[in-house]
Design a protein around this motif. Structure first.
Motif, mmCIF file in Angstrom:
data_model
loop_
_atom_site.group_PDB
_atom_site.id
_atom_site.type_symbol
_atom_site.label_atom_id
_atom_site.label_comp_id
_atom_site.label_asym_id
_atom_site.label_seq_id
_atom_site.Cartn_x
_atom_site.Cartn_y
_atom_site.Cartn_z
ATOM 1 N N LYS A 6 0.836 -1.129 0.064
ATOM 2 C CA LYS A 6 -0.025 0.113 -0.053
ATOM 3 C C LYS A 6 0.800 1.063 -0.098
ATOM 4 O O LYS A 6 1.608 1.231 0.951
ATOM 5 N N LEU A 7 0.548 2.288 -0.782
ATOM 6 C CA LEU A 7 1.052 3.354 -0.836
ATOM 7 C C LEU A 7 0.567 4.293 0.151
ATOM 8 O O LEU A 7 -0.545 4.552 0.279
ATOM 9 N N ILE A 8 1.516 4.698 1.251
ATOM 10 C CA ILE A 8 0.959 5.394 2.503
ATOM 11 C C ILE A 8 0.987 6.841 2.341
ATOM 12 O O ILE A 8 2.114 7.291 1.928
ATOM 13 N N LYS A 9 -0.034 7.439 2.754
ATOM 14 C CA LYS A 9 -0.056 9.005 2.624
ATOM 15 C C LYS A 9 0.172 9.407 4.011
ATOM 16 O O LYS A 9 0.022 9.018 5.126
ATOM 17 N N GLN A 10 0.795 10.659 4.026
ATOM 18 C CA GLN A 10 1.065 11.406 5.185
ATOM 19 C C GLN A 10 -0.299 11.668 6.054
ATOM 20 O O GLN A 10 -0.266 11.617 7.339
ATOM 21 N N THR A 11 -1.548 11.344 5.290
ATOM 22 C CA THR A 11 -2.698 12.068 6.095
ATOM 23 C C THR A 11 -3.317 10.527 6.735
ATOM 24 O O THR A 11 -4.071 10.366 7.514
ATOM 25 N N ASP A 12 -2.682 9.393 6.352
ATOM 26 C CA ASP A 12 -2.853 7.960 7.155
ATOM 27 C C ASP A 12 -2.173 7.836 8.322
ATOM 28 O O ASP A 12 -1.167 7.162 8.238
ATOM 29 N N THR A 13 -2.731 8.325 9.322
ATOM 30 C CA THR A 13 -2.046 8.368 10.456
ATOM 31 C C THR A 13 -1.818 7.181 11.322
ATOM 32 O O THR A 13 -0.724 7.041 11.830
ATOM 33 N N GLN A 14 -2.612 6.401 11.071
ATOM 34 C CA GLN A 14 -2.536 4.903 11.897
ATOM 35 C C GLN A 14 -1.283 4.248 11.109
ATOM 36 O O GLN A 14 -0.480 3.667 11.922
ATOM 37 N N ASN A 15 -1.283 3.984 9.804
ATOM 38 C CA ASN A 15 -0.032 3.486 9.412
ATOM 39 C C ASN A 15 1.257 4.055 9.338
ATOM 40 O O ASN A 15 2.284 3.591 9.655
ATOM 41 N N CYS A 16 1.277 5.452 9.343
ATOM 42 C CA CYS A 16 2.379 6.167 9.731
ATOM 43 C C CYS A 16 2.976 6.049 10.940
ATOM 44 O O CYS A 16 4.047 5.983 11.310
ATOM 45 N N ASN A 17 1.978 5.872 12.093
ATOM 46 C CA ASN A 17 2.407 5.543 13.364
ATOM 47 C C ASN A 17 3.251 4.321 13.478
ATOM 48 O O ASN A 17 4.064 4.070 14.247
ATOM 49 N N ASN A 42 8.640 14.362 -3.383
ATOM 50 C CA ASN A 42 8.068 13.443 -4.257
ATOM 51 C C ASN A 42 8.522 12.092 -3.745
ATOM 52 O O ASN A 42 8.553 11.051 -4.758
ATOM 53 N N ARG A 43 9.053 11.987 -2.495
ATOM 54 C CA ARG A 43 9.431 10.740 -1.854
ATOM 55 C C ARG A 43 8.164 9.872 -1.808
ATOM 56 O O ARG A 43 6.908 10.294 -1.691
ATOM 57 N N GLU A 44 8.352 8.472 -1.773
ATOM 58 C CA GLU A 44 6.910 7.634 -1.689
ATOM 59 C C GLU A 44 7.285 6.734 -0.699
ATOM 60 O O GLU A 44 8.425 6.225 -0.450
ATOM 61 N N LEU A 45 6.197 6.413 0.105
ATOM 62 C CA LEU A 45 6.200 5.336 1.237
ATOM 63 C C LEU A 45 5.196 4.147 1.085
ATOM 64 O O LEU A 45 4.214 4.427 0.863
ATOM 65 N N TYR A 46 5.887 3.113 1.049
ATOM 66 C CA TYR A 46 5.073 1.836 0.959
ATOM 67 C C TYR A 46 5.139 1.004 2.174
ATOM 68 O O TYR A 46 6.218 0.725 2.713
ATOM 69 N N GLU A 53 -1.648 -6.743 8.962
ATOM 70 C CA GLU A 53 -0.668 -6.577 9.874
ATOM 71 C C GLU A 53 0.418 -5.847 9.057
ATOM 72 O O GLU A 53 1.142 -6.517 8.082
ATOM 73 N N LEU A 54 0.991 -4.659 9.525
ATOM 74 C CA LEU A 54 2.554 -3.963 8.744
ATOM 75 C C LEU A 54 3.609 -4.821 9.137
ATOM 76 O O LEU A 54 3.723 -4.721 10.499
ATOM 77 N N VAL A 55 4.125 -5.446 8.275
ATOM 78 C CA VAL A 55 5.444 -6.254 8.576
ATOM 79 C C VAL A 55 6.534 -5.235 7.958
ATOM 80 O O VAL A 55 7.832 -6.002 8.461
ATOM 81 N N GLY A 56 6.460 -4.372 7.391
ATOM 82 C CA GLY A 56 7.805 -3.659 6.750
ATOM 83 C C GLY A 56 7.367 -2.612 5.992
ATOM 84 O O GLY A 56 6.113 -2.513 5.565
ATOM 85 N N PHE A 57 8.297 -1.734 5.638
ATOM 86 C CA PHE A 57 8.127 -0.544 4.816
ATOM 87 C C PHE A 57 9.325 -0.210 3.822
ATOM 88 O O PHE A 57 10.599 -0.663 4.212
ATOM 89 N N ILE A 58 9.095 0.393 2.774
ATOM 90 C CA ILE A 58 10.295 1.116 2.022
ATOM 91 C C ILE A 58 9.819 2.535 1.536
ATOM 92 O O ILE A 58 8.826 2.791 1.263
ATOM 93 N N SER A 59 10.797 3.142 2.115
ATOM 94 C CA SER A 59 10.770 4.738 1.731
ATOM 95 C C SER A 59 11.731 4.786 0.431
ATOM 96 O O SER A 59 13.019 4.510 0.631
#
Length: 348
Positions: A6-17, A42-46, A53-59
């Motif tokens: 999922k492409l996570i936006k800055q407004t997605d507070t729960q996943n950002c936390n 224009n950085r992207e956060l996946y 369940e969030l198991v990892g991310f890539i910026s």
């Protein structure tokens, strides 16, 4: 294993936390940027999810040529379970039209974290990355660039500096030098050589060398350069600086350029300040020795310095000069000398 991305936006507070927790637990403070910067320029956060369940991310940051992985981490409890490889496979499949790049801590002789760094390097190689010959300094460490695809050093550096302008001292990885620890069993042979190179007042006893081999800060090593044993170096590796206690090229190999080649390699493979003691310039031999280090960029300190005695605790030995090469300025030099007294010469 099937993960959802999922492409996570800055407004997605729960996943950002949740990403922020993983990020904070995975990277030391000096390597972290403000989390809000994950969404700038224009950085992207996946985020990568297993059953929601969030198991990892890539910026990451992309341009026409590169997909640069700025930060990549797996949740601590999910490591060594295949999630890292699964996340990279998804990222690779969605970026086949670009060169995928990332930076990891470089492996170099004398680094106490080499076993961790080697494990990380092998992980990426197993997942299809190649090791480039590019290394550079960032946040007090040396990084090495890995890539998948068509890599060009010049275009990549230009791209990288747009993201991290404090990257400095770009240079080529040098794997020609290998340092081999001198074990206790080999001290007798080593000490015979050592006695030929340094006078009594400027060297330890053999027994003290044996005791020091258990000290994690002390490195006593032979130097292999271009697959040839050329000499030895012992040094102290502290948090902010390296103190070279003794360095010698074997007598029959001197004046052949080996000393310059080795020290250039040694300097390239550390981002720390370096200091050492040197005899005052009084004759042709000491003049040549000083000029050798001056050509390599070392400078003389103005501090009046007497080497603490190796053999009579609490007394002073010969008057020596301090030479240094610093990336942080000379403000820390007095602190370094105090560390020498306490840690190297055991003067409280």
């Amino acid at each position: 294993m099937k993960l959802d991305v999922k492409l996570i936006k800055q407004t997605d507070t729960q996943n950002c936390n949740e990403v922020l927790k993983i990020y904070t637990n995975s990277f030391p403070e000096n390597e972290r940027i403000d989390f809000e910067n994950f969404f700038k320029n224009n950085r992207e956060l996946y985020g990568y999810f297993d059953n929601d369940e969030l198991v990892g991310f890539i910026s990451c940051k992309k341009n026409d040529l590169y997909s640069f992985i700025c930060y990549f981490a797996v949740e601590k409890s999910k490591r060594s379970m295949g999630y890292g490889s699964a996340i990279l496979e998804i990222f690779k499949n969605s970026n086949k039209d670009k060169c995928i790049v990332l930076n990891i801590e470089n492996i170099y002789n004398g680094c106490s974290q080499n076993h961790i760094r080697l494990k990380r390097l092998n992980f990426y190689i197993k997942n299809g990355f190649n090791r480039s010959e590019l290394i550079f300094d960032w946040c007090g460490d040396i990084l090495n660039t890995l890539y998948i695809g068509t890599f060009n050093t010049k275009t990549y550096i230009n791209f990288l500096l747009q993201l991290f302008p404090n990257c400095i001292n770009f240079r080529q990885l040098d794997n020609s030098t290998v340092l081999i620890d001198i074990k206790k069993l080999n001290i007798d042979k080593f000490y015979k050589l050592h006695k030929q190179d340094f006078p009594f007042d400027e060297r330890r006893s053999k027994e003290k060398y044996k005791q020091l081999l258990n000290n994690l800060n002390f490195k006593n090593t032979y130097i292999f350069l271009e697959n040839k044993l050329i000499g030895y170096i012992n040094f102290w590796d502290f948090n902010d600086f390296i103190f070279i206690e003794h360095f010698a090229i074997f007598k029959e190999l001197r004046d052949k350029g080996y000393g310059t080649k080795f020290l250039n390699s040694f300097l390239q493979n550390t981002s720390k300040d370096i200091i050492f003691e040197i005899e005052p310039v009084t004759d042709e031999i000491t003049t040549r020795r000083a000029n050798f280090y001056l050509r390599l960029g070392f400078k003389f300190s103005d501090v009046e310095y007497y080497q603490p005695s190796y053999h009579k605790k609490g007394t002073l030995g010969p008057k020596l000069n301090i030479m240094y090469k610093t990336k942080t300025g000379t403000k820390k030099l007095n602190g370094y000398l105090q560390t020498l007294k306490e840690k190297v010469y055991n003067i409280n």
